[in-house]
Design a protein around this motif. Structure first.
Motif, PDB file in Angstrom:
ATOM      1  N   GLU A 215      -8.100   1.632  -0.585  1.00  9.82           N
ATOM      2  CA  GLU A 215      -7.384   1.346   0.649  1.00  9.82           C
ATOM      3  C   GLU A 215      -8.130   0.294   1.448  1.00  9.82           C
ATOM      4  O   GLU A 215      -9.352   0.230   1.434  1.00  9.82           O
ATOM      5  N   SER A 216      -7.388  -0.511   2.173  1.00 13.10           N
ATOM      6  CA  SER A 216      -7.993  -1.534   3.022  1.00 13.10           C
ATOM      7  C   SER A 216      -8.690  -0.860   4.197  1.00 13.10           C
ATOM      8  O   SER A 216      -8.430   0.316   4.512  1.00 13.10           O
ATOM      9  N   CYS A 219      -6.238   0.634   6.509  1.00 17.06           N
ATOM     10  CA  CYS A 219      -5.671   1.884   5.996  1.00 17.06           C
ATOM     11  C   CYS A 219      -6.646   3.041   6.173  1.00 17.06           C
ATOM     12  O   CYS A 219      -6.249   4.156   6.532  1.00 17.06           O
ATOM     13  N   SER A 261       3.537   3.964   5.496  1.00 19.56           N
ATOM     14  CA  SER A 261       2.938   2.817   6.183  1.00 19.56           C
ATOM     15  C   SER A 261       2.564   1.697   5.223  1.00 19.56           C
ATOM     16  O   SER A 261       2.566   0.523   5.613  1.00 19.56           O
ATOM     17  N   THR A 262       2.225   2.035   3.992  1.00 22.43           N
ATOM     18  CA  THR A 262       1.778   1.018   3.033  1.00 22.43           C
ATOM     19  C   THR A 262       2.873   0.593   2.062  1.00 22.43           C
ATOM     20  O   THR A 262       2.630  -0.255   1.208  1.00 22.43           O
ATOM     21  N   ASN A 264       5.789  -1.262   0.275  1.00 25.29           N
ATOM     22  CA  ASN A 264       6.262  -2.649   0.276  1.00 25.29           C
ATOM     23  C   ASN A 264       7.783  -2.744   0.183  1.00 25.29           C
ATOM     24  O   ASN A 264       8.335  -3.835   0.153  1.00 25.29           O
ATOM     25  N   CYS A 267       9.324  -2.954   4.630  1.00 26.99           N
ATOM     26  CA  CYS A 267       8.345  -3.114   5.708  1.00 26.99           C
ATOM     27  C   CYS A 267       9.033  -3.363   7.046  1.00 26.99           C
ATOM     28  O   CYS A 267       8.628  -2.827   8.081  1.00 26.99           O
ATOM     29  N   VAL A 301      -1.132  -1.191  10.098  1.00 28.67           N
ATOM     30  CA  VAL A 301      -1.111  -1.051   8.638  1.00 28.67           C
ATOM     31  C   VAL A 301       0.190  -1.606   8.061  1.00 28.67           C
ATOM     32  O   VAL A 301       0.187  -2.308   7.040  1.00 28.67           O
ATOM     33  N   GLU A 304       0.070  -5.305   7.955  1.00 26.70           N
ATOM     34  CA  GLU A 304      -0.709  -5.748   6.800  1.00 26.70           C
ATOM     35  C   GLU A 304       0.146  -5.736   5.534  1.00 26.70           C
ATOM     36  O   GLU A 304       0.168  -6.709   4.768  1.00 26.70           O
ATOM     37  N   SER A 305       0.882  -4.656   5.311  1.00 28.23           N
ATOM     38  CA  SER A 305       1.747  -4.555   4.132  1.00 28.23           C
ATOM     39  C   SER A 305       2.864  -5.583   4.178  1.00 28.23           C
ATOM     40  O   SER A 305       3.214  -6.191   3.156  1.00 28.23           O
ATOM     41  N   GLU A 338      -5.472  -9.140   7.140  1.00 24.31           N
ATOM     42  CA  GLU A 338      -4.784  -8.912   5.863  1.00 24.31           C
ATOM     43  C   GLU A 338      -5.354  -9.818   4.784  1.00 24.31           C
ATOM     44  O   GLU A 338      -5.572  -9.392   3.650  1.00 24.31           O
TER      45      GLU A 338
END
Length: 626
Positions: A215-216, A219, A261-262, A264, A267, A301, A304-305, A338
């Motif tokens: 995870e970033s 995240c 949240s993550t 794709n 979004c 988050v 970012e995605s 990101e």
């Protein structure tokens, strides 16, 4: 090899012995990579030819036979490509001779992940001459091939051909940008200041994005916050309420919120859901500040995605040193976070991240009399860290600078990031890359913004419009909150609630509600100075009670962080009224945390004098609880 070596491929022969390539039968991943790389460069023989690539495919056990050729190639090459695997990490020849030579010569290294090895990105390459070291994950690419912006081992791809296509495309892009015609390394432009030219002296990497499928940082911050507050703040009730938010798998869990949240897939829709939910939560204090804290972190988050998925779909692959087209610090920081993989910290009702510091280009802006070379850069970063104007002082030593940065990072609980406008010496791509490279050894991220406002790339126009609105909801400007206060003048304390948030580590940082007029800077009588003396004594006693907890005690670190927020806010005896809500929240958090630790009643006893003292000394604090 008669031709001068321009690219050196470092690998373990044990990987070749496996002969497990599916795209080139009878060979291993190393020779499969060489085959695909040779094909990729054929149309670009003005940059690089196969004869200029050093690949020792006869190495076996008698490496001394090739010793002279290897040494010559290592001394000549402009780029080293390291094929990462458990075998190559264990190879003394790779790790103690080939990679250290690249460090000594300060040439770029690209890592290609053949097979995953636990925490491979943390493995250090050491230069025996200077004693410096660099983590494998901190080299230029952060690991190829990539999927979704993160390194993914070739062995785990469903289609090996796609993996090699991904690798070769990125390497070719790097060669085109950083190696001149005929493969010669670019000379440093004469306009680049001496300070930038000398950065190679202190060898340092750019900080790489998160490796593998980890995870970033953004995240991890969200997940840590959810895990900390999920039970006691009843966050499941918020995320299961269809009137507030839809799309999270039921029954809601921390993992379900993270997956939402993550994702794709949608979004744009997910972002709108969270912004709408945040608006509802902001008008209903009964839902709790932790619901707000969760939603604002979710917005970051999802942003970012959203950026990553849109860029991948458009085939957009910027270099880390390319300027961000957006000039506003908040949005530029989100875009850079990101791209580069760092977290963001917000505090005190400010839209600008607390951990993103603006520095000015060296030489023209920073020419203090006693500063030279790399010290110029270190001195400017310290100036930004201290939030002060330039001063004529001697440049700090590398050791002193490193320690201060480490302490600042610890106090913030987040990454330290610097940003500069791409003007003056930083117009040159090599100067920008050099600054990133230099600051990387201190674990400082650096990104650049365009000197003049530029239009967003076509793929990003809609995304940026959505993000501007969402970030405006999460981080209202001072002007907006002031206007809202005027519009609500005469109402009781619930006047729309501006958001104060510190997002700086998984275990700390809680959303706070702030009086809009106070956030806008209204002057309020600060009370009797004698009362502040009592507050200072009470604060110190509370701190001592927390510090007395055993080092392994549950919640001690979180209690000390909240304690520091209180101390920092009231230390001068003239606190900013905008911090009153923050202090109140921290004291409430201290009480709640103390209830969960052994002998916590001693801490609770010390909270009461602080609370009463602040009521007496600080009208803004008293107004919150009246």
């Amino acid at each position: 090899m008669g031709t001068r070596c321009k690219v050196f491929i470092s690998y373990s022969h044990e990987d070749e012995k496996l002969k497990d390539s599916k795209v080139k039968i009878g060979v291993g991943y190393p020779r499969a990579f060489l085959s695909r790389m040779s094909a990729a460069i054929k149309p670009h023989d003005d940059l690089l030819t196969k004869d200029e690539i050093f690949f020792d495919d006869d190495r076996l056990a008698i490496e001394w036979v090739w010793g002279g050729a290897i040494e010559k190639a290592l001394d000549e090459c402009d780029l080293l490509i390291f094929l990462v695997s458990p075998h190559s990490i264990e190879s003394d020849f790779c790790m103690t001779q080939e990679l250290p030579r690249a460090l000594q010569r300060n040439i770029p290294v690209i890592t290609v992940l053949l097979r995953s090895s636990a925490d491979w990105h943390l493995v250090k390459v050491r230069d025996p001459v200077s004693g410096s070291s660099m983590k494998l994950g901190a080299f230029h690419s952060g690991g190829l091939p990539k999927e979704g912006g993160n390194a993914k081992a070739v062995s785990t791809w469903a289609n090996e051909e796609d993996a090699w296509e991904n690798v070769c495309k990125d390497i070719l892009k790097f060669i085109k940008k950083h190696l001149g015609p005929k493969g010669e390394a670019l000379e440093t432009p004469p306009t680049v200041p001496v300070a930038v030219q000398e950065m190679a002296v202190e060898k340092a990497p750019s900080i790489a994005p998160p490796p593998d499928q980890a995870e970033s940082p953004m995240c991890r911050i969200l997940r840590g916050y959810l895990e900390l507050h999920w039970e006691h703040a009843h966050l499941a009730d918020v995320f299961s309420n269809a009137d507030l938010i839809e799309g999270i798998a039921l029954p809601p869990t921390v993992d379900a919120v993270m997956a939402f949240s993550t994702s794709n897939e949608d979004c744009c829709g997910n972002l709108a859901e969270v912004v709408g939910c945040l608006g509802a939560v902001n008008t209903s204090l009964s839902l709790g500040e932790h619901a707000q804290g969760s939603l604002v972190r979710m917005i970051l988050v999802i942003a970012e995605s959203y950026l990553r998925s849109a860029a991948i779909k458009a085939g957009y692959q910027p270099d880390r040193a390319d300027p961000i087209w957006e000039q506003e610090i908040l949005l530029a920081s989100v875009i850079a976070a990101e791209r580069m993989g760092f977290g963001l910290s917000f505090k005190g009702g400010k839209r600008e991240p607390e951990n993103v510091l603006e520095i000015k280009p060296p030489m023209s802006e920073l020419g203090n009399p006693n500063e030279e070379g790399l010290g110029l850069i270190r001195s400017e970063v310290l100036r930004a860290l201290d939030r002060r104007q330039p001063a004529a002082e001697a440049a700090p030593s590398p050791e002193y600078f490193a320690k201060l940065v480490q302490k600042k990072r610890k106090s913030l609980g987040s990454d330290i990031v610097v940003t500069a406008v791409a003007e003056g010496c930083y117009v040159e791509p090599k100067a920008r890359a050099s600054l990133q490279h230099f600051l990387g050894q201190y674990e400082i991220h650096a990104f650049f913004r365009a000197a003049e406002r530029q239009a967003a790339p076509a793929w990003a126009v809609g995304v940026i419009g959505d993000l501007q609105h969402a970030l405006g909801a999460a981080f209202p400007s001072a002007k907006k909150t002031g206007d809202e206060q005027m519009a609500n003048q005469g109402n009781s304390g619930n006047s729309g609630a501006a958001v104060n948030i510190q997002i700086n580590a998984p275990m700390s940082g809680v959303l706070n509600l702030g009086d809009h007029a106070q956030v806008a800077g209204r002057d309020i009588n600060m009370g009797n100075p004698a009362d502040w003396g009592k507050v200072a004594q009470a604060v110190q006693a509370l701190h001592d009670a927390i510090a007395a907890l055993a080092d392994g005690a549950l919640q001690k670190a979180a209690l000390l962080r909240d304690m520091k927020e209180v101390s920092d806010s009231v230390a001068t005896g003239k606190p900013d009224d905008g911090d009153a809500k923050l202090v109140k929240r921290c004291l409430e958090g201290l009480k709640q945390g103390a209830e969960a630790v052994e002998n916590g009643e001693k801490i609770i006893e010390k909270i009461t004098p602080v609370w009463d003292g602040l009521k007496s000394a600080w009208p803004a604090f008293l107004a919150l609880i009246s």
